[in-house]
Scaffold this motif. Structure first.
Motif, PDB file in Angstrom:
ATOM      1  N   THR A 245       0.877  -1.182   0.000  1.00  0.00           N
ATOM      2  CA  THR A 245       0.000   0.000   0.000  1.00  0.00           C
ATOM      3  C   THR A 245       0.904   1.219   0.000  1.00  0.00           C
ATOM      4  O   THR A 245       2.021   1.173   0.522  1.00  0.00           O
ATOM      5  CB  THR A 245      -0.922   0.033   1.239  1.00  0.00           C
ATOM      6  N   TRP A 254       2.607  -5.737   3.325  1.00  0.00           N
ATOM      7  CA  TRP A 254       1.769  -6.567   4.205  1.00  0.00           C
ATOM      8  C   TRP A 254       1.986  -8.037   3.843  1.00  0.00           C
ATOM      9  O   TRP A 254       2.039  -8.385   2.676  1.00  0.00           O
ATOM     10  CB  TRP A 254       0.294  -6.215   4.018  1.00  0.00           C
ATOM     11  N   ALA A 262      -7.993 -11.274  -2.936  1.00  0.00           N
ATOM     12  CA  ALA A 262      -7.867  -9.830  -2.655  1.00  0.00           C
ATOM     13  C   ALA A 262      -8.711  -9.354  -1.467  1.00  0.00           C
ATOM     14  O   ALA A 262      -8.217  -8.585  -0.634  1.00  0.00           O
ATOM     15  CB  ALA A 262      -8.210  -9.031  -3.912  1.00  0.00           C
ATOM     16  N   PRO A 263      -9.994  -9.780  -1.337  1.00  0.00           N
ATOM     17  CA  PRO A 263     -10.773  -9.287  -0.177  1.00  0.00           C
ATOM     18  C   PRO A 263     -10.142  -9.650   1.169  1.00  0.00           C
ATOM     19  O   PRO A 263     -10.117  -8.832   2.088  1.00  0.00           O
ATOM     20  CB  PRO A 263     -12.143  -9.969  -0.350  1.00  0.00           C
ATOM     21  N   GLN A 264      -9.622 -10.905   1.264  1.00  0.00           N
ATOM     22  CA  GLN A 264      -9.002 -11.331   2.530  1.00  0.00           C
ATOM     23  C   GLN A 264      -7.686 -10.582   2.764  1.00  0.00           C
ATOM     24  O   GLN A 264      -7.334 -10.270   3.897  1.00  0.00           O
ATOM     25  CB  GLN A 264      -8.746 -12.849   2.520  1.00  0.00           C
ATOM     26  N   ALA A 266      -7.151  -7.495   1.812  1.00  0.00           N
ATOM     27  CA  ALA A 266      -7.579  -6.172   2.299  1.00  0.00           C
ATOM     28  C   ALA A 266      -7.948  -6.236   3.780  1.00  0.00           C
ATOM     29  O   ALA A 266      -7.726  -5.287   4.535  1.00  0.00           O
ATOM     30  CB  ALA A 266      -8.766  -5.677   1.481  1.00  0.00           C
ATOM     31  N   LYS A 268      -6.451  -7.779   5.993  1.00  0.00           N
ATOM     32  CA  LYS A 268      -5.245  -7.699   6.824  1.00  0.00           C
ATOM     33  C   LYS A 268      -5.015  -6.264   7.296  1.00  0.00           C
ATOM     34  O   LYS A 268      -4.457  -6.030   8.359  1.00  0.00           O
ATOM     35  CB  LYS A 268      -4.000  -8.136   6.011  1.00  0.00           C
ATOM     36  N   ILE A 269      -5.449  -5.291   6.462  1.00  0.00           N
ATOM     37  CA  ILE A 269      -5.284  -3.878   6.821  1.00  0.00           C
ATOM     38  C   ILE A 269      -6.351  -3.499   7.847  1.00  0.00           C
ATOM     39  O   ILE A 269      -6.058  -2.936   8.887  1.00  0.00           O
ATOM     40  CB  ILE A 269      -5.407  -2.981   5.566  1.00  0.00           C
ATOM     41  N   HIS A 270      -7.613  -3.847   7.515  1.00  0.00           N
ATOM     42  CA  HIS A 270      -8.725  -3.588   8.436  1.00  0.00           C
ATOM     43  C   HIS A 270      -9.893  -4.484   8.039  1.00  0.00           C
ATOM     44  O   HIS A 270     -10.172  -4.643   6.855  1.00  0.00           O
ATOM     45  CB  HIS A 270      -9.141  -2.109   8.362  1.00  0.00           C
ATOM     46  N   PHE A 273     -12.386  -3.290   5.486  1.00  0.00           N
ATOM     47  CA  PHE A 273     -12.020  -3.323   4.062  1.00  0.00           C
ATOM     48  C   PHE A 273     -12.462  -4.640   3.420  1.00  0.00           C
ATOM     49  O   PHE A 273     -12.818  -4.667   2.252  1.00  0.00           O
ATOM     50  CB  PHE A 273     -10.502  -3.175   3.899  1.00  0.00           C
ATOM     51  N   GLU A 274     -12.429  -5.700   4.213  1.00  0.00           N
ATOM     52  CA  GLU A 274     -12.865  -7.006   3.656  1.00  0.00           C
ATOM     53  C   GLU A 274     -14.375  -7.027   3.517  1.00  0.00           C
ATOM     54  O   GLU A 274     -14.918  -7.469   2.497  1.00  0.00           O
ATOM     55  CB  GLU A 274     -12.384  -8.145   4.574  1.00  0.00           C
ATOM     56  N   PHE A 277     -15.523  -4.747   0.593  1.00  0.00           N
ATOM     57  CA  PHE A 277     -14.634  -4.832  -0.579  1.00  0.00           C
ATOM     58  C   PHE A 277     -15.437  -4.697  -1.874  1.00  0.00           C
ATOM     59  O   PHE A 277     -16.469  -5.348  -2.059  1.00  0.00           O
ATOM     60  CB  PHE A 277     -13.888  -6.172  -0.565  1.00  0.00           C
TER      61      PHE A 277
END
Length: 279
Positions: A245, A254, A262-264, A266, A268-270, A273-274, A277
Motif C-alpha cells: 500500500t 503486508w 484480494a478481499p481477505q 484487504a 489484513k489492513i482492516h 475493508f474485507e 470490498f
C-alpha cells in the motif's frame, strides 16, 4: 532472536514516488538456537531445550560448515557437511519417533471400540512411524491434502520445511566446491532448499552503510547479500508473499499467505475493508 526486514525493491520505487512519512517493510523473526550433538533426543548437551525451541518455529534454517579452519575446532574432528546434516536429521527423527510411539499408544486405546475411522488413524500413524524408521523425514512423505493437514496437527519436527545453508570461507566465494555440491544433492533428496553464504563476509556487510554495502557487493561481484537471499528464501519457504500500500503517510508491505484472495488481503489492513470490498 532477531527481526529482519524482508527486502523488496518495489517498496523503494513507491517510496521515490510518494516520499512517505513512514516506510514499513514486512519482517521475519529468526530464532538462533544452539547447535545439536549426538544423543540430543535423549537430552544430551542442550538437547531437550533445543528440541522444545525448534517445535515452536515454522521452518528450520540449518547452517552447515563447509570450510576448513585449524583455529575453529569441529565437534566431530573433521568437516563433513553431509554427515553434519545427517546428525541433526537423525536426532529430529528419533524425537519424532518418540512422539509417534505416544500417539500410536493413545490411538490404539481409543480404537478398541472398532470404530473404522479410529482404526484408519492408527494405520496412518504407523505409516508415519515406518517412514521415520527408514531414516527419512516426514516432509518427504507423499501425502494427500487431508493427510497433510492431520500431520500439521502432530507438530512433528521433521515435517517442518528446511533450508540448508552452506557456510563457506571468503577464499571459496565463486568456486565450485565438492562439499557444497554434496550438501545440495542431499538437500534435494529430502525435498529441502539449499543456498550458499559466507558468514564472515555477511558480518562485514552488516557493519556497512547502505551505500558502502552496494559498493562492496559490486566489488565482490555479488548481486545481493547472502542474508537478503536467505530472508527471501525463508519467506518463500513459508508460503508467504507481500502486497503493498502506498500514500504520503506510509509506504508499507503486508504479509499474506500465497493464494490469498484480494478481499481477505484487504482484511489484513482492516476488517472493514474485507466486509466492504468492491474490487
Amino acid at each position: 532472536m532477531g527481526v529482519v526486514a524482508v527486502p523488496d525493491s518495489r517498496l523503494d520505487v513507491l517510496s521515490e514516488m510518494y516520499h512517505p512519512e513512514k516506510y514499513t517493510p514486512t519482517s521475519i523473526e529468526f530464532v538462533d538456537i544452539a547447535g545439536l550433538v549426538r544423543g540430543a533426543y535423549r537430552g544430551e548437551g542442550l538437547g531437550n531445550k533445543f528440541l522444545s525451541h525448534i517445535r515452536e518455529v515454522d521452518a528450520i534454517v540449518h547452517v552447515v560448515r563447509c570450510f576448513e579452519d585449524e583455529n575453529i575446532v569441529h565437534v566431530d574432528g573433521s568437516v563433513d557437511p553431509v554427515r553434519d546434516m545427517e546428525t541433526i536429521n537423525i536426532e529430529l527423527i528419533f524425537a519424532d519417533m518418540d512422539t509417534m510411539d505416544k500417539r500410536i499408544e493413545k490411538a490404539e486405546k481409543n480404537s478398541k471400540s472398532g470404530d473404522k475411522k479410529l482404526l484408519a488413524e492408527v494405520e496412518f500413524l504407523k505409516r508415519i512411524k515406518s517412514h521415520l524408521e527408514s531414516g527419512k523425514p516426514v516432509r518427504s512423505m507423499e501425502l494427500t491434502d487431508d493427510e497433510r493437514e492431520y500431520v500439521d496437527g502432530l507438530f512433528l519436527l521433521t515435517s517442518k520445511p528446511v533450508i540448508y545453508v552452506a557456510n563457506i570461507s571468503e577464499d571459496d566465494i565463486g568456486r565450485d566446491l565438492p562439499q557444497v555440491d554434496a550438501l545440495y544433492r542431499a538437500a534435494a533428496a529430502e525435498q529441502a532448499g539449499a543456498l550458499t553464504i559466507c558468514a564472515k563476509v555477511e558480518e562485514e556487510i552488516s557493519e556497512l552503510s547502505p551505500e558502502e554495502k552496494q559498493d562492496f557487493l559490486r566489488e565482490m561481484g555479488i548481486g545481493e547479500s547472502g542474508l537478503d537471499k536467505l530472508i527471501k528464501e525463508c519467506y518463500s519457504l513459508l508460503g508467504l508473499i507481500s502486497f503493498l500500500t502506498a500514500g504520503p503517510k506510509e509506504v508499507r508491505a503486508w504479509t499474506i499467505v500465497k493464494g490469498t484472495k484480494a478481499p481477505q488481503a484487504a482484511g489484513k489492513i482492516h476488517t472493514d475493508f474485507e466486509k466492504g470490498f468492491i474490487r
